[in-house]
Design an enzyme around this catalytic site. Structure first.
Site, PDB file in Angstrom:
ATOM      1  N   LYS A  86       0.791  -1.227   0.000  1.00 44.66           N
ATOM      2  CA  LYS A  86       0.000   0.000   0.000  1.00 44.66           C
ATOM      3  C   LYS A  86       0.832   1.290   0.000  1.00 44.66           C
ATOM      4  CE  LYS A  86      -4.347  -1.384   0.077  1.00 44.66           C
ATOM      5  NZ  LYS A  86      -5.364  -0.930  -0.899  1.00 44.66           N
ATOM      6  N   SER A 144       0.398 -10.149  -0.777  1.00 44.58           N
ATOM      7  CA  SER A 144       0.180  -8.705  -0.707  1.00 44.58           C
ATOM      8  C   SER A 144       0.394  -8.079   0.661  1.00 44.58           C
ATOM      9  CB  SER A 144      -1.233  -8.374  -1.181  1.00 44.58           C
ATOM     10  OG  SER A 144      -2.193  -9.055  -0.390  1.00 44.58           O
TER      11      SER A 144
END
Length: 408
Positions: free
Chosen positions: A52, A302
Site C-alpha cells: 500500500k 500482498s
C-alpha cells in the site's frame, strides 16, 4: 511502450530513494506441490508489510503542494499513508473505526510519528469513510483513496515493473489478490495481454465478481471482514474500468476458512507470516490445478500484517474447514454412567476440545455443547455411527453459522 508503462517505470525508479524493491523468490515447496515454477512476490516484506505504501508514495510525490492528506482505513492503507506523510514531511489525518485493533492503531502511529493524527470514528467502516470525507471537504485537504485514484493505480503498478525486472521477462501466469482493485488494475495496465491472470477475492467480499456479473461496480449487501485487507464492499470505478474485460473465469473466490489452511501451511512449513488477504494468491493455486502445470507462476503475497492474537481463530477455522474439528449438541440422559458411555465411544485419535452443559435444569436429558478434534476427518464417520448405534441424539452445528456465532 505505453504512456502508462513509462509512468509506472518512472514511479518505480523514484521509489528506490525511499525503499528497496521487495524480493521475488522461487518457492520450492509450492513448485514441487503444484508441478510448476512458483514464485512469490513478497509485498509482505515492504517497510509497512504491504504494497500500500507504493500508491501513497506515487500520489504524494505528484502533489508536493498538498499540505494535508486525509484517508479512511482500518489497516494497510493507513500505515502506507502514515509512512509517506512522515517521509514527505506533510500532515495527514487518518480516520479509523473505533473497533480497529490496538496493534494496527499503534503501528500507524509508529510509521507516521508527529506527521499524522489518528481519529477513531464510527463502529463500521462506512461511518468512518463518511466522517473522513466530511472532514476533508471542511479542511480542503486531499482525500487519498486506497485504490480508486489514477496515481495510486500507477504506484501499485510498480509491483508489476519489479516482477518483470526480477524475473527477466513476464511470467506465464500471475495471481493477484483483489480488494478495491488498485493492485490488479495497475498490473493489468502494465502487463497488458502478455500474461495469464487470476484475480482472487475472499468469498465474503467478492466485489470484482459482482461487478463483472452486473457490468458495473455494485455494492455488496454484506461483507465478511475476516480477510480485512481485501474485504471491500464495492470495487472502484476507475479500477473496474481497467478490469471489466477480465472475464468471470479469471475471477476466483476463496472461502475464508480454506484461506486459513494456507496461512497455517505457509507459517508452519515456510516460516512466512501472511495476513488473510496476503495468502489469497497462494491459496488460489489449489483451484488452478493442471492449468499451471509446467508454467512460471507469480503469486503476489500482498501483506503480512497479522496480529498473532488471531492465530487461535485461524487454527480453529482451518481445522473446521479440513473436517478434523466438529461441534455438535448432544442430548445426554441424566442418569449415572451416561457420560461414561459416551466417552467410551471416542476413538484413540479423538480429543474433546470443549464440553459445556447448555441446560442444567433438565430432569431427564441435558443438552451438551461438545467440540471434538481428531487427526483424520474420516474418524468422524466412525464416531457418529457409534452414536447412532447406541441411541444418542445429536446435532452437528459445525457449519451452522447462526448457532456457531452464539455457541462457538
Amino acid at each position: 511502450m505505453t504512456d502508462f508503462q513509462t509512468a509506472a517505470r518512472a514511479a518505480t525508479v523514484a521509489m528506490r530513494d525511499v525503499f528497496p524493491a521487495t524480493p521475488l523468490l522461487r518457492n520450492a515447496h509450492l513448485s514441487d506441490r503444484f508441478d510448476a515454477d512458483i514464485w512469490l512476490k513478497r509485498e509482505d516484506l515492504s517497510p509497512v508489510r504491504s504494497y500500500k505504501l507504493r500508491g501513497a508514495f506515487n500520489a504524494m510525490r505528484k502533489r508536493p503542494e498538498v499540505p494535508l492528506y486525509v484517508c479512511a482505513s482500518a489497516g494497510n492503507h493507513a500505515q502506507g499513508v502514515a509512512f509517506m506523510c512522515r517521509h514527505f514531511g506533510v500532515n495527514g489525518v487518518i480516520f479509523m473505526p473505533v473497533t480497529t485493533p490496538q496493534q494496527k492503531i499503534q503501528k500507524t502511529r509508529m510509521f507516521g510519528g508527529d506527521a499524522v493524527e489518528i481519529r477513531l470514528t464510527g463502529d463500521y467502516f462506512d461511518d468512518t469513510l463518511r466522517a473522513a470525507q466530511t472532514y476533508c471537504a471542511e479542511t480542503k485537504g486531499y482525500f487519498l483513496s486506497p485504490f480508486d485514484d489514477e496515481d495510486v493505480i500507477e504506484g501499485q503498478a510498480s509491483v508489476a515493473v519489479e516482477i518483470e525486472e526480477q524475473l527477466g521477462r513476464l511470467p506465464d501466469h500471475i495471481i493477484i489478490p483483489v480488494g478495491g482493485g488498485g493492485l490488479s488494475a495497475g498490473a493489468i495496465s502494465y502487463f497488458g495481454n502478455g500474461t495469464q491472470y487470476s484475480f482472487v477475492e475472499p468469498l465474503g467480499g467478492a466485489c470484482l465478481r459482482a461487478a463483472l456479473k452486473a457490468g458495473r461496480p455494485v455494492k455488496l449487501d454484506k461483507v465478511n471482514t475476516f480477510a480485512d485487507g481485501a474485504a471491500v464492499g464495492q470495487i472502484g470505478a476507475r479500477t473496474f474500468a481497467r478490469l471489466r474485460d477480465v472475464g468471470l473465469a479469471n475471477a476466483l473466490t476463496i472461502p475464508e476458512d480454506r484461506l486459513c489452511t494456507t496461512m497455517l501451511d505457509m507459517l508452519n512449513v515456510e516460516g512466512i507470516v501472511l495476513e488473510p488477504a496476503g495468502a489469497l494468491a497462494v491459496d488460489a493455486l489449489k483451484d488452478l490445478g493442471q492449468s499451471i502445470r509446467g508454467r512460471t507462476v507469480v503469486c503476489v503475497t500482498s501483506g503480512g500484517n497479522f496480529d498473532f492474537e488471531r492465530l487461535p481463530e485461524v487454527k480453529e477455522r482451518a481445522q473446521r474447514f479440513s473436517g478434523v474439528k466438529k461441534y455438535f449438541i448432544l442430548r445426554l440422559p441424566q442418569r449415572p454412567g451416561a457420560l461414561k458411555d459416551f466417552l467410551g465411544l471416542l476413538g484413540p485419535e479423538d480429543d474433546i476440545a470443549r464440553f459445556e452443559y447448555l441446560k442444567k435444569s433438565a430432569r431427564n436429558f441435558g443438552s451438551v455443547l461438545i467440540g471434538i478434534e481428531t487427526t483424520d476427518a474420516a474418524n468422524f464417520a466412525t464416531f457418529f455411527a457409534k452414536l447412532d448405534t447406541n441411541g444418542f441424539t445429536y446435532q452437528d452445528i459445525t457449519d451452522d453459522e447462526v448457532l456457531a456465532q452464539f455457541l462457538i
